[in-house]
Design an enzyme around this catalytic site. Structure first.
Site, PDB file in Angstrom:
ATOM      1  N   LEU A  41       0.729  -1.343   0.079  1.00 28.29           N
ATOM      2  CA  LEU A  41       0.138  -0.088  -0.114  1.00 28.29           C
ATOM      3  C   LEU A  41       0.828   1.269   0.022  1.00 28.29           C
ATOM      4  O   LEU A  41       1.766   1.451   0.751  1.00 28.29           O
ATOM      5  CB  LEU A  41      -0.976   0.081   1.225  1.00 28.29           C
ATOM      6  CG  LEU A  41      -1.870  -1.280   1.237  1.00 28.29           C
ATOM      7  CD1 LEU A  41      -2.722  -1.202   2.374  1.00 28.29           C
ATOM      8  CD2 LEU A  41      -2.802  -1.309   0.087  1.00 28.29           C
ATOM      9  N   GLY A  44      -1.645   6.397  -2.551  1.00 29.00           N
ATOM     10  CA  GLY A  44      -2.958   6.183  -3.496  1.00 29.00           C
ATOM     11  C   GLY A  44      -3.820   5.516  -2.913  1.00 29.00           C
ATOM     12  O   GLY A  44      -4.927   5.569  -3.060  1.00 29.00           O
ATOM     13  N   HIS A  45      -3.391   4.155  -2.492  1.00 30.27           N
ATOM     14  CA  HIS A  45      -4.237   3.313  -1.785  1.00 30.27           C
ATOM     15  C   HIS A  45      -4.926   3.906  -0.654  1.00 30.27           C
ATOM     16  O   HIS A  45      -6.195   3.784  -0.248  1.00 30.27           O
ATOM     17  CB  HIS A  45      -3.891   1.934  -1.364  1.00 30.27           C
ATOM     18  CG  HIS A  45      -3.006   1.312  -2.417  1.00 30.27           C
ATOM     19  ND1 HIS A  45      -1.658   0.983  -2.460  1.00 30.27           N
ATOM     20  CD2 HIS A  45      -3.616   0.530  -3.591  1.00 30.27           C
ATOM     21  CE1 HIS A  45      -1.495   0.262  -3.709  1.00 30.27           C
ATOM     22  NE2 HIS A  45      -2.772  -0.242  -4.165  1.00 30.27           N
ATOM     23  N   GLN A  69      -5.384 -12.314 -12.948  1.00 28.17           N
ATOM     24  CA  GLN A  69      -5.055 -11.168 -13.664  1.00 28.17           C
ATOM     25  C   GLN A  69      -3.647 -11.140 -14.525  1.00 28.17           C
ATOM     26  O   GLN A  69      -3.237  -9.986 -14.787  1.00 28.17           O
ATOM     27  CB  GLN A  69      -5.374  -9.956 -12.958  1.00 28.17           C
ATOM     28  CG  GLN A  69      -4.607  -9.520 -11.714  1.00 28.17           C
ATOM     29  CD  GLN A  69      -5.428  -8.136 -11.212  1.00 28.17           C
ATOM     30  OE1 GLN A  69      -6.285  -8.356 -10.539  1.00 28.17           O
ATOM     31  NE2 GLN A  69      -4.788  -6.797 -11.387  1.00 28.17           N
TER      32      GLN A  69
HETATM   33  P1  AMP Z   1      -3.924  -2.127  -7.027  1.00 29.37           P
HETATM   34  O1  AMP Z   1      -3.162  -2.607  -5.551  1.00 29.37           O
HETATM   35  O2  AMP Z   1      -2.743  -1.614  -7.858  1.00 29.37           O
HETATM   36  O3  AMP Z   1      -4.523  -3.291  -7.487  1.00 29.37           O
HETATM   37  O4  AMP Z   1      -4.560  -1.028  -6.950  1.00 29.37           O
HETATM   38  C1  AMP Z   1      -5.981  -0.848  -5.968  1.00 29.37           C
HETATM   39  C2  AMP Z   1      -6.560   0.535  -6.238  1.00 29.37           C
HETATM   40  O5  AMP Z   1      -5.918   1.555  -5.655  1.00 29.37           O
HETATM   41  C3  AMP Z   1      -7.098   0.574  -7.529  1.00 29.37           C
HETATM   42  O6  AMP Z   1      -8.403   1.072  -7.522  1.00 29.37           O
HETATM   43  C4  AMP Z   1      -6.296   1.505  -8.102  1.00 29.37           C
HETATM   44  O7  AMP Z   1      -6.538   2.256  -9.202  1.00 29.37           O
HETATM   45  C5  AMP Z   1      -5.906   2.330  -6.923  1.00 29.37           C
HETATM   46  N1  AMP Z   1      -4.902   3.123  -7.222  1.00 29.37           N
HETATM   47  C6  AMP Z   1      -3.534   2.566  -7.139  1.00 29.37           C
HETATM   48  N2  AMP Z   1      -2.296   3.628  -7.493  1.00 29.37           N
HETATM   49  C7  AMP Z   1      -3.343   4.698  -7.216  1.00 29.37           C
HETATM   50  C8  AMP Z   1      -2.899   6.037  -7.378  1.00 29.37           C
HETATM   51  N3  AMP Z   1      -1.401   6.556  -7.457  1.00 29.37           N
HETATM   52  N4  AMP Z   1      -3.524   6.997  -7.058  1.00 29.37           N
HETATM   53  C9  AMP Z   1      -4.970   6.631  -6.953  1.00 29.37           C
HETATM   54  N5  AMP Z   1      -5.406   5.342  -6.636  1.00 29.37           N
HETATM   55  C10 AMP Z   1      -4.573   4.457  -6.981  1.00 29.37           C
END
Ligand code: AMP
Length: 288
Positions: A41, A44-45, A69
Site C-alpha cells: 500500500l 494512492g491506496h 490477472q
Molecule cells: P492495486 O493494488 O494496484 O490493484 O490498486 C488498488 C486500487 O488502488 C485500484 O483501485 C487502483 O486504481 C488504486 N490506485 C493505485 N494507484 C493509485 C494512485 N496513484 N492514486 C489513486 N489510486 C490508486
C-alpha cells in the site's frame, strides 16, 4: 500532519468468518464500503481508504495479489508483498476490516467461472494483457458477492479498469455504487504504484517522463490544441528521448466510453498511456 494509531485492523482470512462479521454489521444498519487492493500500500491506496472511512461506517480493505490477472510471463511471483507494513498503515487511518484471503480460498482447485467484458476491456491495456480484465472482473465480482458493499472505491490511475468495472456493475446489476478518485502522485509527478518499487534510481528518473509527457499534453490542450494526432506526436516524441522508456500505447479516448477521439473535447477526453521502463510496465493517464 502525523496520524496516530487508531486501532489494530481486524483481519479475516476466510470468506465464511468475514461474512459472519458482515452479517452483524448489516444488522446494525451500517453502510459498507469496499476498497480492493493487491497490497504494498502507498498513499494512492490510502486516499481510497480515507474516502471510504468518510462515506461508510464499515470499511473492508482487501489485500489479494490476484493470480488470474497476471499473464504467464508477468510479475506475479515478484509482485511486492508486505502485509505487516500494510496493516500498520491501515491501522493509522481508523477502524478498518482487512480481508487477506489465500489463493486457495478465492480459487479452489475446481474453480471454473469467469467474468469477461467484451468491449471496453479489449482496447488499450487489453491488447497487450489479454487475460488482465477477465482476471480483474472475476476477482472484483467475487469480492462484490462476498462483501456485498454499498459502495466500492477505485483509483483513476487505472482508468480503464474503473470504466470496465463500472460497466460490469451495470451489465450484471451488482447494485454497488462505484466511486473513482483522482490519481495520487509523487512530488515529481510520477503516479504512485506498487510497481514503482521495482525501479532503480536511474529507471525512476526516466519514469518521470511519463507524467511529464501527460502534463505537456494537458498544457497543449489548455493552449487551444484540439488535434489528437498533434498531442500524440508530441507525447511520442518526448518519450522517445528517454533510452529506457518504450511506449506500449498512447491514446486519446472518451472518459466514459473509452472510444478513441480524433478531436479533443476538454473535460471529456482522456490521454492514457502504458510504457515499459526497461522491464517495468507502468501506466498513467490524464484528463485533458
Ligand atoms: P492495486 O493494488 O494496484 O490493484 O490498486 C488498488 C486500487 O488502488 C485500484 O483501485 C487502483 O486504481 C488504486 N490506485 C493505485 N494507484 C493509485 C494512485 N496513484 N492514486 C489513486 N489510486 C490508486
Amino acid at each position: 500532519m502525523t496520524e496516530t494509531v487508531f486501532s489494530e485492523p481486524q483481519v479475516f482470512r476466510d470468506i465464511a468468518t468475514l461474512q459472519q462479521h458482515l452479517t452483524e454489521v448489516r444488522q446494525e444498519g451500517r453502510k459498507v464500503a469496499l476498497v480492493p487492493t493487491m497490497g504494498a500500500l502507498h498513499e494512492g491506496h490510502l486516499a481510497l481508504v480515507r474516502k471510504a472511512l468518510k462515506e461508510a461506517q464499515e470499511v473492508v480493505v482487501t489485500i489479494f495479489v490476484n493470480p488470474k490477472q497476471f499473464g504467464p510471463n508477468e510479475d506475479l511471483a515478484s509482485y511486492p508483498r508486505d502485509e505487516e507494513t500494510d496493516l500498520k498503515a491501515l491501522g493509522k487511518l481508523g477502524k478498518v476490516t482487512v480481508f487477506i484471503p489465500g489463493v486457495e480460498e478465492m480459487y479452489p482447485g475446481d474453480f471454473s467461472t469467469f467474468v469477461d467484458e467484451a468491449q471496453l476491456s479489449k482496447g488499450l491495456c487489453g491488447v497487450s494483457r489479454p487475460q488482465f480484465f477477465r482476471g480483474v472482473l472475476t476477482i472484483v465480482g467475487k469480492l462484490f458477492n462476498i462483501v456485498r458493499p454499498d459502495i466500492a472505491i477505485f483509483g483513476q490511475k487505472d482508468a480503464q479498469q474503473a470504466a470496465v468495472i463500472q460497466k460490469m456493475v451495470r451489465d450484471l446489476h451488482f447494485g454497488v455504487e462505484i466511486i473513482t478518485l483522482p490519481t495520487v502522485r509523487e512530488e515529481d509527478g510520477l503516479a504512485m504504484s506498487s510497481r514503482n518499487q521495482y525501479l532503480s534510481k536511474a529507471q525512476r528518473e526516466e519514469a518521470q517522463a511519463l507524467s511529464k509527457s501527460l502534463f505537456e499534453a494537458k498544457e497543449m490542450v489548455e493552449q487551444g490544441v484540439r488535434s489528437t494526432d498533434r498531442v500524440i506526436a508530441e507525447v511520442t516524441h518526448l518519450l522517445a528521448q528517454h533510452r529506457r522508456v518504450r511506449l506500449i500505447y498512447a491514446q486519446v479516448i472518451d472518459t466514459e466510453t473509452l472510444e478513441p477521439c480524433r478531436e479533443i473535447v476538454p473535460g471529456q477526453s482522456l490521454l492514457a498511456l502504458a510504457a515499459w521502463v526497461d522491464q517495468v510496465r507502468l501506466i498513467d493517464n490524464i484528463r485533458l
